[in-house]
Scaffold this active site. Structure first.
Site, mmCIF file in Angstrom:
data_model
loop_
_atom_site.group_PDB
_atom_site.id
_atom_site.type_symbol
_atom_site.label_atom_id
_atom_site.label_comp_id
_atom_site.label_asym_id
_atom_site.label_seq_id
_atom_site.Cartn_x
_atom_site.Cartn_y
_atom_site.Cartn_z
ATOM 1 N N PRO A 168 -4.957 -3.539 10.584
ATOM 2 C CA PRO A 168 -5.370 -2.759 9.671
ATOM 3 C C PRO A 168 -4.679 -1.417 9.558
ATOM 4 O O PRO A 168 -5.247 -0.428 9.761
ATOM 5 C CB PRO A 168 -6.912 -2.553 10.182
ATOM 6 N N CYS A 169 -3.570 -1.443 9.266
ATOM 7 C CA CYS A 169 -3.035 -0.013 8.919
ATOM 8 C C CYS A 169 -3.629 0.816 7.600
ATOM 9 O O CYS A 169 -3.260 1.940 7.529
ATOM 10 C CB CYS A 169 -1.711 -0.287 8.424
#
Length: 200
Positions: A168-169
């Site tokens: 989850p950048c």
């Protein structure tokens, strides 16, 4: 369902990644998954996901080339158990009933990139951290000559992430509270954070 235009584009992209013998003997499978943030390109083998990104011709081509060169693989259009599981979990995520993905992934990058990506996976649903916090969490990169270099280094690794949502950048923002960058577009980053209960 993918549109006719995206299917045509998808098929054209895959033409350059067909089987060519020993130099790309490993097989990967690719499929389009329709989501509220657009059509996503999913690629993996029969054990894990290698890529999940927004389907965009030039961007998708570059991502596929990196993966196939790194893994000596060719890509065929189709389904696999990891892609089927991923599609079910994406449906649940976008319906608001899933916070943690269990679909197995394979990360292909430098040792440092993989360290950053593993740190990203520790950011829980509904939370976000700054690039500075991310740099602080990744202890191994501490260039003595500059205090800003670690932030740039993790920002670059963050931007090189090829597995959207599962790594989850989008949960990394600027220290001043602004969104910062996102390879799939700032509007999508804002949408995802709002979907996870944050207001931006």
């Amino acid at each position: 369902m993918p549109t006719k235009k995206s299917e045509t584009e998808f098929n054209k992209i895959l033409e350059d990644f067909s089987y060519k013998g020993e130099r790309n003997k490993n097989k990967l499978t690719a499929a389009i998954i329709d989501t509220p943030i657009g059509e996503l390109l999913a690629v993996g083998n029969d054990k894990s996901i290698y890529l999940l990104q927004v389907l965009k011709k030039e961007f998708s081509y570059a991502q596929l080339k990196r993966i196939t060169d790194k893994t000596r693989s060719h890509i065929t259009k189709g389904r696999s158990k990891p892609i089927d599981l991923l599609e079910r979990e994406l449906t649940d995520y976008f319906n608001g009933t899933l916070e943690v993905f269990t679909t197995p992934i394979s990360m292909h990058g430098t040792d440092f990139q993989i360290q950053v990506w593993n740190e990203l996976r520790n950011i829980p649903f509904g939370k976000q951290i700054s690039y500075a916090q991310l740099a602080d969490n990744v202890k191994s990169v501490r260039p003595k000559s500059s205090t800003t270099a670690p932030v740039r280094a993790v920002g670059t690794a963050n931007g090189a992430n090829r597995i959207l949502l599962l790594i989850p950048c989008h949960r990394v923002i600027n220290k001043n509270g602004k969104l910062g960058g996102f390879s799939c577009g700032i509007e999508r980053k804002q949408w995802l954070l709002n979907h996870e209960g944050q207001t931006f």
